[in-house]
Scaffold this active site. Structure first.
Site, PDB file in Angstrom:
ATOM      1  N   TYR A 437       0.943  -1.350   0.101  1.00 16.24           N
ATOM      2  CA  TYR A 437      -0.057  -0.292  -0.004  1.00 16.24           C
ATOM      3  C   TYR A 437       0.702   1.281   0.057  1.00 16.24           C
ATOM      4  CZ  TYR A 437      -0.119  -0.342   5.376  1.00 16.24           C
ATOM      5  OH  TYR A 437       0.161  -0.405   6.440  1.00 16.24           O
ATOM      6  N   GLU A 438       0.234   2.226  -0.187  1.00 18.49           N
ATOM      7  CA  GLU A 438       0.784   3.764  -0.007  1.00 18.49           C
ATOM      8  C   GLU A 438       1.821   3.652  -1.297  1.00 18.49           C
ATOM      9  OE1 GLU A 438      -0.355   6.162   1.736  1.00 18.49           O
ATOM     10  OE2 GLU A 438       0.874   7.623   0.624  1.00 18.49           O
TER      11      GLU A 438
END
Lengths: 587, 587
Positions: A437-438
């Site tokens: 993620y990110e």
């Protein structure tokens, strides 16, 4: 049950006070001039008590129970609410926030140290305040005064939490495909409609209001990422009535089970525009460096708790004879696992990664502080120019080491490591998400090499290499460090050469850097670790009669002698891998 | 829910019939002379139906429900009993067993292909028959005629299952510390007392009787591993009454949740000695090569199912524009993930590992068959000499690639990969245990380098290098393979040089090989993969007008051009890492 956590306060102080000499810098930064090393240390001591004694004990239960969803409501696991209340009561959400909004105005560096501890103690729980802090940064930079006054003080105090609503089921890494709509209303508000998935903290029982920052499209929006607008959609409207926002369910995941990963449906929900129309992605990107550093700290946190627990276990558990018998083991039927060379190498690797990464994380935070506060323009610009390079490196490298390091640590426990009750396997699972993620780690590598370095002919790297070279120069006169300084200098030159070669070759074969970006990021990360180890070694050398500093020096030298030389192989790969990477045939 | 599995029958046949030309060899092996390639293919087709249609659909549920323990009884997850009944009814447990005991007498090679499929479909379930097959080998080699007659036919038919009871809570890798006692009785039986942990399949509801093979000590036993005896302790005594064996609980684990990991207490349970007193470990070691190959197949199975599903997903899922737009995507807003270079590299890596490892696994099985049946003494001895070298390499390398490959595949799904329902995350968790049990991967590396190669001055490696060099010679004349053949030859020479250097240096610094054993095993494994890729490329080259063979060739060339060159870095590491590896200071 689960691993225990002891915050490595002395190691943190070594990095802050001695390696980075941050307190000396604070005296020149407006707003921080009154802060000294001892005050900072006291803040971290208090944070350590919270992380070790309040938060860490909730981690294993959080995994076992997970979040539960019922008719739109989400309950967090046992202990999460109490930990949240204690966190808010102590004022921790405000630590790195602006005093104008009720914050304590302390440096990002201390906030980063706080989050290292929180993530080590309980990654899943730390998702809630971590996202709220991101929303705080975003609103502070882009929302109008009315929205700021309505939302910032409550977020800073911890009375309300917040989310980032980006992903839709067909649009993960590709935000240009987003479809959620925002219709302007006569009263100046927007009506937001659409479904978002993977929304961390979209619903929970920690706070009554939740402030959603939603990426969506206005009616006249162009296609792609240039047509995205950012809209604030609160769970509760200003008059206290519920907005038309609903959590339709939560995901059953590999890990971070105490963090509610929600499907959120917005059904003509009322919202307010943040910043300019169609400029939503720019508004989100402002906080990207901070958010990616946050994720990097999840990797560092997992690595620290895995390392300290593996060391404890390896010193206690006795299995077989080591080739060099441990001095303590002459009357025992077997040597401690820590005496066996393969495990010793694992344990030194984990320690060297942890300590090197702590230096890099805190340095990045120090540069964040300088980029925000430094009155000297040249220094502020240098900090601002280094951050976009360091950020993708620390995000990808720390999260990879966080997961693989936890898995290496699991191996120290043998079969016991696979048992839930022992606790290390949870960290292997929890740490895995941070590689995704990110911005996936592959996207970080492309961001570094293809977006940031090559379009400028590799020149932005010079700034990083200056830091490397000046450390090598400072260390080459230090007794015992000349060889390591030479290795770092060679690695720095090699990185620069490889970057230039890629820039040249990419002109002929444009796809080449995309294929090699992951190797490139790993090489750059390892060179930076080399810098961190050399700097730590230089600082520790004069005090090596003290066993504590002697161990610091040993650890840094292990990194320089056993790990840094792998840069050579990574750079060779970049130079030599010119072979075709054929397309994948259809099924 | 969960991943689907399609057995790669054509790939398997390519390895068996074309790469290894196994059917030609069967005609010279007593007991296999009537077996031809088509019959073998039909057996595998039937196995594929079972694995894909019966077993694979039980995998995700098995993880979700796990085993349940109640008052000494263990229930396996929904579907496990029905799959077991279907497996037994079709006669699969008997496939590789001796016709004297009701077996089908087919080659180990087909049994290995069967187990690749079973492990890909459901690793946890496959633990039950896998352990029974190990017990079959052990009893066949060491039990007296009476025990053989009583137990072998029931194990071969699948009416009964079996376990290996080694580990005790203080003795994991170190069997010398075992304490379970066996007291001789007047009637010639033994009374076994003690507690064993981590006993896979110690209790379950698949069969009524379970045959435990227990390592324990007779009263006059010397200390350490030379005082261990192997005792057969059935759950039900020959008269059908329960023995004094109880399952005290099962472990909650990171993965393979459908495999019951039991704590077993033996409370003066009745048992019978297998083989000679104090020679229990030797009896167990006889089946070690087979058991470690079994574990290697768990790694291969996970890699295969992860790879095939990641490929399917990467072709369907569209995110962002690739630098070289996929031809199929001109009318779409984004390219398939498979078109993005970083993902393409991941997918080719997964495929190259899978296909290279299949060649190595089946070659090892072919050598097992030769070591058991080859009438030509020189060839039988060659096979018997290669097996102890190949076994630790395939165990450690396959299980490492099984876990890390599944994790690389997870990355292809992005955030979706972290969701339980998608299925890939289960394979990451399930695959992790194989790096630990049946001898940790670190122990495999020590076994290879420190126990087997260096005491003989590295000479046993010559046999392996002969195989490498003869493949390089055969390939160097093949159009397009000269460069790759040269790389393999260099790698083979480099491995030999590194081994000799280690043998020399170890005389001065005895601990050195222990520190470098993991690098050494990885280098040796990669060179062997190079052999497998080159051989596959040579076989595929003449047929490359056929797209199926063209893809085989591309995959092998990817391995040779992108992966094999890393041997160089591993060998450099072995040569250059002479730095001290200091002891770990006390806490």
């Amino acid at each position: 049950m689960g691993l225990s956590y002891r915050a490595p306060l002395r190691d943190m102080r070594f990095v802050i006070d001695e390696v980075l000499q941050a307190p000396a810098g604070w005296s020149q930064l407006p707003g921080l001039t009154d802060l000294d090393a001892n005050t900072a240390a006291q803040v971290l001591e208090q944070a350590a008590v919270f992380a070790s004694e309040v938060l860490a004990p909730t981690n294993a239960d959080g995994d076992l129970h997970g979040c539960t969803w019922s008719d739109g409501q989400v309950d967090t696991p046992p202990g999460f609410r109490a930990a949240w209340r204690a966190f808010v009561d102590a004022g921790w959400p405000a630590l790195g926030c602006d005093p104008d909004w009720g914050g304590q105005g302390l440096p990002q560096l201390l906030n980063v140290a706080l989050y290292e501890m929180l993530n080590a103690a309980n990654h899943a729980w730390t998702m809630y305040p971590g996202l709220a802090h991101g929303a705080y940064e975003c609103l502070k930079a882009h929302a109008n005064a009315e929205l700021q006054q309505r939302y910032l003080p409550k977020i800073v105090s911890g009375e309300w939490l917040a989310t980032m609503c980006l992903t839709e089921s067909h649009a993960g890494s590709d935000l240009g495909l987003l479809r959620t709509r925002a219709l302007p209303q006569a009263d100046g508000t927007l009506q937001v409609s659409g479904t978002k998935i993977f929304i961390s903290g979209g619903a929970h029982d920690l706070t009554d209001n939740i402030v959603h920052l939603v990426l969506c499209r206005l009616p006249d929006a162009p296609a792609g990422t240039k047509g995205l607008s950012l809209v604030l959609v609160p769970r509760l409207l200003p008059d206290g009535t519920p907005n038309r926002v609903r959590c339709n369910g939560i995901e059953k995941k590999m890990g971070i089970k105490g963090s509610a990963t929600c499907t959120m449906s917005f059904d003509a929900a009322t919202g307010w525009l943040i910043g300019e129309p169609h400029r939503g992605l720019a508004a989100m990107f402002v906080m990207m460096n901070a958010a990616r550093l946050q994720v990097a700290l999840q990797g560092l946190g997992h690595l620290e708790i895995a390392t300290q627990n593996a060391l404890l276990y390896a010193r206690e558990r006795r299995q077989m004879r080591a080739p060099q018998r441990a001095s303590s083991a002459h009357n025992e039927p077997a040597d401690p696992i820590a005496a066996h060379p393969a495990m010793r190498r694992t344990l030194w690797t984990l320690q060297a990664w942890t300590e090197g990464q702590r230096v890099l994380a805190y340095w990045t935070a120090q540069l964040l502080d300088e980029s925000e506060r430094q009155p000297d323009l040249a220094r502020r610009e240098r900090a601002a120019a280094l951050l976009p390079l360091l950020t993708p490196i620390v995000k990808a490298m720390f999260t990879e080491h966080g997961h693989t390091g936890a898995s290496m640590a699991l191996q120290v426990w043998g079969g016991h490591g696979y048992i839930h009750e022992v606790g290390i396997e949870q960290h292997v699972r929890d740490a895995r998400i941070a590689m995704v993620y990110e911005g996936t780690n592959e996207i970080q590598a492309i961001d570094l090499l293809v977006r940031k370095l090559l379009p400028a002919g590799g020149r932005p790297l010079d700034l990083l290499c200056e830091a490397l070279d000046s450390e090598a120069e400072a260390s080459e006169q230090v007794p015992g460090l000349a060889a390591a300084a030479a290795v770092l200098q060679t690695a720095s030159a090699g990185l620069r050469d490889a970057t230039r070669a890629l820039a040249v070759d990419a002109a002929v074969e444009p796809e080449l850097p995309w294929r090699l970006a992951d190797d490139y990021l790993r090489a750059a990360g390892l060179v930076l670790l080399g810098w961190a180890w050399l700097r730590s070694a230089r600082v520790a050398t004069p005090h090596q009669d003290d066993p504590w500093y002697a161990r610091k020096l040993q650890c840094a030298l292990f990194g320089l002698e056993w790990l840094l030389p792998d840069v050579d192989a990574l750079l060779r790969r970049i130079i030599s891998r010119r072979a075709a990477l054929p397309p994948l045939p259809d099924a």
